[in-house]
Design a protein around this motif. Structure first.
Motif, PDB file in Angstrom:
ATOM      1  N   GLN A  16       0.771  -1.049  -0.165  1.00  0.00           N
ATOM      2  CA  GLN A  16       0.046  -0.144   0.197  1.00  0.00           C
ATOM      3  C   GLN A  16       0.880   1.277   0.134  1.00  0.00           C
ATOM      4  OE1 GLN A  16      -2.312   0.795   3.580  1.00  0.00           O
ATOM      5  NE2 GLN A  16      -3.739   1.807   2.270  1.00  0.00           N
ATOM      6  N   ARG A  17       0.450   2.230  -0.781  1.00  0.00           N
ATOM      7  CA  ARG A  17       1.057   3.472  -0.759  1.00  0.00           C
ATOM      8  C   ARG A  17       0.338   4.463   0.254  1.00  0.00           C
ATOM      9  NH1 ARG A  17       2.210   5.387  -7.010  1.00  0.00           N
ATOM     10  NH2 ARG A  17       3.894   3.687  -7.681  1.00  0.00           N
ATOM     11  N   ILE A  18       1.144   5.326   0.786  1.00  0.00           N
ATOM     12  CA  ILE A  18       0.449   6.134   1.818  1.00  0.00           C
ATOM     13  C   ILE A  18       0.000   7.444   0.953  1.00  0.00           C
ATOM     14  CG2 ILE A  18       0.657   7.264   3.972  1.00  0.00           C
ATOM     15  CD1 ILE A  18       0.978   4.250   4.327  1.00  0.00           C
ATOM     16  N   ARG A  19      -1.368   7.504   1.145  1.00  0.00           N
ATOM     17  CA  ARG A  19      -2.026   8.836   0.343  1.00  0.00           C
ATOM     18  C   ARG A  19      -3.072   9.316   1.163  1.00  0.00           C
ATOM     19  NH1 ARG A  19       2.130   8.020  -1.807  1.00  0.00           N
ATOM     20  NH2 ARG A  19       2.732   7.896  -3.980  1.00  0.00           N
ATOM     21  N   LEU A  20      -3.523  10.542   1.032  1.00  0.00           N
ATOM     22  CA  LEU A  20      -4.424  11.069   1.894  1.00  0.00           C
ATOM     23  C   LEU A  20      -5.947  10.797   1.451  1.00  0.00           C
ATOM     24  CD1 LEU A  20      -4.972  13.159   4.238  1.00  0.00           C
ATOM     25  CD2 LEU A  20      -5.135  15.037   2.725  1.00  0.00           C
ATOM     26  N   MET A  21      -6.217  11.022   0.408  1.00  0.00           N
ATOM     27  CA  MET A  21      -7.684  10.662   0.054  1.00  0.00           C
ATOM     28  C   MET A  21      -7.970   9.354  -0.791  1.00  0.00           C
ATOM     29  SD  MET A  21      -9.289  13.082   1.464  1.00  0.00           S
ATOM     30  CE  MET A  21     -10.756  12.943   0.918  1.00  0.00           C
ATOM     31  N   VAL A  22      -6.912   8.567  -1.189  1.00  0.00           N
ATOM     32  CA  VAL A  22      -6.929   7.033  -1.708  1.00  0.00           C
ATOM     33  C   VAL A  22      -6.295   6.388  -1.188  1.00  0.00           C
ATOM     34  CG1 VAL A  22      -7.873   8.361  -3.929  1.00  0.00           C
ATOM     35  CG2 VAL A  22      -5.459   7.878  -3.555  1.00  0.00           C
ATOM     36  N   ASN A  23      -6.738   5.203  -1.414  1.00  0.00           N
ATOM     37  CA  ASN A  23      -5.817   3.885  -1.020  1.00  0.00           C
ATOM     38  C   ASN A  23      -5.168   3.348  -2.466  1.00  0.00           C
ATOM     39  OD1 ASN A  23      -6.410   3.414   1.568  1.00  0.00           O
ATOM     40  ND2 ASN A  23      -8.473   2.129   1.086  1.00  0.00           N
ATOM     41  N   GLN A  24      -3.881   3.319  -2.498  1.00  0.00           N
ATOM     42  CA  GLN A  24      -3.189   2.942  -3.822  1.00  0.00           C
ATOM     43  C   GLN A  24      -2.320   1.670  -3.243  1.00  0.00           C
ATOM     44  OE1 GLN A  24      -0.884   6.399  -4.813  1.00  0.00           O
ATOM     45  NE2 GLN A  24      -2.733   7.017  -6.298  1.00  0.00           N
ATOM     46  N   TYR A  25      -2.254   0.917  -4.276  1.00  0.00           N
ATOM     47  CA  TYR A  25      -1.368  -0.388  -4.153  1.00  0.00           C
ATOM     48  C   TYR A  25      -0.740  -0.686  -5.200  1.00  0.00           C
ATOM     49  CZ  TYR A  25      -5.265  -1.069  -0.628  1.00  0.00           C
ATOM     50  OH  TYR A  25      -6.057  -0.624   0.364  1.00  0.00           O
ATOM     51  N   GLU A  26       0.532  -1.340  -5.134  1.00  0.00           N
ATOM     52  CA  GLU A  26       1.469  -1.647  -6.100  1.00  0.00           C
ATOM     53  C   GLU A  26       1.520  -3.193  -6.306  1.00  0.00           C
ATOM     54  OE1 GLU A  26       5.450  -0.338  -5.216  1.00  0.00           O
ATOM     55  OE2 GLU A  26       4.988   1.691  -5.510  1.00  0.00           O
ATOM     56  N   VAL A  27       1.259  -3.849  -7.005  1.00  0.00           N
ATOM     57  CA  VAL A  27       1.227  -5.343  -7.219  1.00  0.00           C
ATOM     58  C   VAL A  27       2.736  -5.662  -7.969  1.00  0.00           C
ATOM     59  CG1 VAL A  27       0.447  -7.574  -7.689  1.00  0.00           C
ATOM     60  CG2 VAL A  27      -1.045  -5.794  -7.067  1.00  0.00           C
TER      61      VAL A  27
END
Length: 192
Positions: A16-27
């Protein structure tokens, strides 16, 4: 995302990337030496969305979708999530077993032409501790997904400042796209 290359993957890393308004993920895949491989997919989920939906793209520029999942219903404690390819064709589905998940999270996956897959937290003690103490929500957890008591894949939350998961795939015929969707969902949707 090359389908043959993806289907050959036996291990994945989801971060998971740390972002304020969204959850983001790298696979990413895992190279033979254990290092992270190239980016296979990038996922983004808006927080506080009315209907749960996650789209996975080829990269973080989000120009080319590769798959996604979304809830069939707007509000449902045991919602079913359809996993779709970029053209909207079904890959499979997953749903949370609400009753069994009260003490130990349990998920059901379906892949066309494949048997029923059930995933459950391995450690019942950690599962109970995470539910009854917000202070312990950071505890790592381990999900085992099986079909008729045979391992299909597992997802292990690793220790660290940001959520990171190792996915080990045991069954050669399980669709890696469905595995990726479920691994991302365990972070994006799993109530802690």
């Amino acid at each position: 995302m090359n389908p043959q290359h993806l289907q050959a993957q036996q291990q994945l890393i989801v971060r998971q990337r740390i972002r304020l308004m969204v959850n983001q993920y790298e696979v990413r895949g895992v190279l033979p030496d254990g290092a992270d491989g190239p980016l296979l997919a990038f996922a983004q989920q808006k927080r506080m969305a009315f209907r749960e939906q996650v789209t996975l793209y080829t990269d973080d520029q989000r120009q080319q979708p590769v798959l996604g999942f979304k809830a069939r219903q707007v509000i449902d404690l045991g919602a079913t999530y359809d996993v779709l390819d970029p053209d909207g064709r079904p890959i499979g589905l997953f749903r949370k077993d609400f009753a069994r998940s009260l003490l130990r999270s349990t998920w059901h996956l379906e892949q066309p032409g494949f048997g029923a897959i059930v995933g459950q937290e391995r450690n019942a003690v950690v599962a109970v501790l995470r539910r009854f103490s917000d202070a312990l929500s950071w505890l790592p957890y381990h999900f085992d997904f099986t079909m008729q008591d045979q391992p299909v894949f597992s997802v292990v939350r690793k220790w660290g400042l940001r959520d990171s998961y190792r996915v080990d795939i045991a069954h050669p015929q399980v669709d890696r796209r469905l595995v990726i969707a479920m691994a991302v969902a365990l972070d994006a949707l799993q109530g802690r």
